[in-house]
Structures are given as C-alpha cells and as structure tokens.
Write an enzyme that holds these catalytic residues in place. Sequence first.
Site: not given
Ligand code: GLN
Length: 485
Positions: A73, A150, A174
């Site tokens: 990532k 994400s 995420s």
């Molecule tokens: N969807 C969540 C957010 O938008 C989680 C993001 C994550 O775990 N990096 O913050």
Amino acid sequence: MSYLDLTILDLHKALVEKKVTPLELVKEAIDRLKKDDNNAVEYLMEKEAIELATNIGEIEVDNPVWGIPFAIKDNFSTKDVPTCGSSDMLKGYVPVYNATIVEKLLKKKAIPVAKVTLDELAMGGTGATGHLGKTYNPYDPSHKKMMGGSSCGSASVVASGIVPFALGSDTGDSIRKPASYGGLVGFKPSWGRISRYGLFPFTPSLDAAGYFTRSVKDAAMLLSIVAGEDKNDFTSSNKPVENYVDNIDKPIKNISIAVIKEIVESISNETIINQFKETLKIYQNLGAKINYVSMDKHLLQTLFPTYYIMSCSEATSNNANLDGIKFGPYFDGTTYIEAMKNARTKGFSERIKRRFIIGSYSLMKENQNELFLRAAKNRHKIVDEVNKILKTNDVIFLPASPTTAAPFDNKVDQLKDEYLIADNYMVIANFAGLPSITIPCGFENDLPFGFNLTGRAFEESKLLNIAKALEDKLPYYNLSVRSKK
Ligand code: GLN
C-alpha cells in the site's frame, strides 16, 4: 493455472521443488499488473523487482516468503521508491528509508512488485477517493462496484490473483472491509504487534499495519515474520513473537464465540444473514459454544461519530507536517503561512480538507471538552463493554459488512442503524487494540462477502486458529477472480 495463483505456502513448495523461479514469478506478476484494468497501481516496481529476483541467490527451504512477489500500500515508506499516499500533496516524494514491515520482508527476500493505491492518505472507505480516482472491484468487470478502502489497491491485486499477498493499513476497517468485498482474508493484529515505523500516520492511537492473503495459514505465517518490537517505533510491543502456525489446526472444541445481537439485527440483507446462521452451525458442529450477547444500542450508534472525531483530530495534528515546505509541493508565498496555505489548498482534495476542518474544530480549546475529550471518554466506555464480552468469550463473530460491494454512486442513509452500526462496527477492534480478521464466507450475485472475527489483545494465535477452523469447512480457500473462473 499459473503458479502465481497459489497461496504463499503452496507457492513456496513449488519454488522449493524448482518448478518455477522467482524471476519467472516476478515477470508474470509485472505482466499481469500491466494488463490489469482495475486502476490499482501507483508505481510499478519493475526494474527493482527484476533486479531482486535476478540476484536472489540460493533457495531457502525454511523461509516461506523467499522469492514471493507482493504489493505494498502506498502509505508505507519505501526507500528510493516514490510513496505518495495517493495524495497530490506528496507527489514525487521519495523516502530515504523503508518501513520496518517492508524491511523485514526484504530481508527475508520477498519481492515487492508494486506500490498500490488507496483512498487519499488512508482516509476513506470506498477506494474511489485517491488521486488516481476509482479502483475497481475485479469481481465486477463492468466497473460499477467499489473495491472498498482505504486499502483498495492491495485488495484488488490479491483478489485479481496478481500477487498472493499485499500490505495494508487499518485505522477503522481499511483492511477488513475491502477483504469482505474482495473475498479475501484481511488481517489486522493487536495494536503494537507489528511495527508502524514508516507507515504514514493517520490516527496513531488506532492505526495498525496488516495485510491481505488468500488463506488464514498464510496470514499466520506472515505474522511470525513481520511482528515484533522495533526500536524505531516506541508503540511496538515487546511481547515475544510466537510461531502463529504451530496451533493453527488445534480443535476448537469448547471455544466461546460471542455474537452481538444488535449488530446482526441491524443487517437487512437476507443472503448475508442466512449464510451467517449457516456458519454459526458449522462452528457449533465443531464443538464451539455460541453466545448471543447484547450491547447498548445507543452506545453502538456512537461508534462512528466517536471514530470520526478521534480520527479527524489525530489526523489533523499528524499531518501538520504536510505544509509544502517540510513535505509537499512548494508554492510561492511571501510568508510561511501564505506558502503553506497555497500548498495545502492545492495539495489536498476537498474530503481531506473537510476532515482537517472537523479535526481542527474538535481540537479548538473552546470545543475540546465537548468534542475531542468526549469522544475519547466514549471510546473508553466502548472498550470497557467490548472487553467485558471478551472476558467470557474467546472471540466476537459478525458479518464484516451488511452488504456486498456497493455501486460507486450508492447513496446510503448515514443515520440508519444499518450504516451507523453494521457498516461501521469494526472500529471496535481499533478502539480496543484487538486483533481482527475477515475471511470470505459467501457470495451474492457473483460478489463475495466475508465475516469477521475479533479476539483478545495479543491472542492472535487463538484468533487465527478459530478462523482457520471455519475456512477449512468453507469452499473459499485461495479464492480469487482467477480461481473462480
Ligand atoms: N473508512 C474509514 C475512514 O474513512 C476507515 C479508514 C481506515 O481504516 N484507514 O476513516
């Protein structure tokens, strides 16, 4: 079938038997990445990967990641390789060191082939808000369905069968949500189990480094390699690293599995609910005890707002260094404030700016008590309740998401319990620093969905054992778009 379609451990056998070489694997992975049309890649490490594969030396029979291609990532720092967190603010940034998790894998001679995309700075859940635009779910060739985020690029390349594993990060869900949408194993360990040195901070009190694989055993094996104390990350734990594969096949008789009623009840999708009930039967047949437990619904409704205030506040403070001077594109200005304002205005997308505004607002002296501190206190309330459940239960088991991958243009009512509770409850594991894993458990209209298990802090071994017991009874081992065809 190609060797690349195998899990890490099966691929390792093929490498040991000299049926395939790391160079062949790397070349094929690069070829697949070039042909892939899911918009997953930030930077193709073609030259770097071929060089590593060419000079890899003799096979290491006892090292399961030797010569295995993987993806990273793009919020993990990689030495001499561009890393931008999918933000224009960091376009062209080339770190001078590797994140510890990357360094550990390189030392073991695993071979990174690509930096893959994400929602900008890991702040998102759709996989559509990075600076490259939408990342597609390989299960939907019409490109209408989201990958989820994400860690969208990581999920996409593992689900596409391009690499057998990819690194991700998980602040709210995420890794575990896109794993559900992509029919993958998505694992985040306890807070502090894997060093986060070199991972761009989003919400340090919640962030965890983790990964996607296509089998639970691969996830367990990787943990033994990447876990451990790190001098460079003072939040990393000094608890000894176990061999997480040793106990993976233990019988799970008498294990207690908690199901939080209010979360299941807020899901309306019948396929998911029916399959969930079937899976509970599987666990019962294996001798596990299922306990339906309750959590205060009002407290559950505060999960997402609490997460939002906490994460935006920490993100605002932790990203203050992206000012166009220390990091990011330089824009003219006669003063520091003016140059910073220009850079941050142009460098971040609207969504990121919105989060920073919410964060700054919550941290302002006059609002702190009512917002940031209130969220922090509520977080503790939630953690206390969850730990109470885990006192008498080994794990909590629930659908990872109330739906399969949604269309990009999906409009949800964000005040409904289905969204507030069922779609966002996985932050519980981040609030409490618990290990948590999603595994593929079913399909609806050719789209996969997964279920999630969350265990006690630092009881990764038991969690992985319970996950593997279910994986063994389901037909989704090593699932990818290619294996499904
Ligand atoms: N969807 C969540 C957010 O938008 C989680 C993001 C994550 O775990 N990096 O913050």
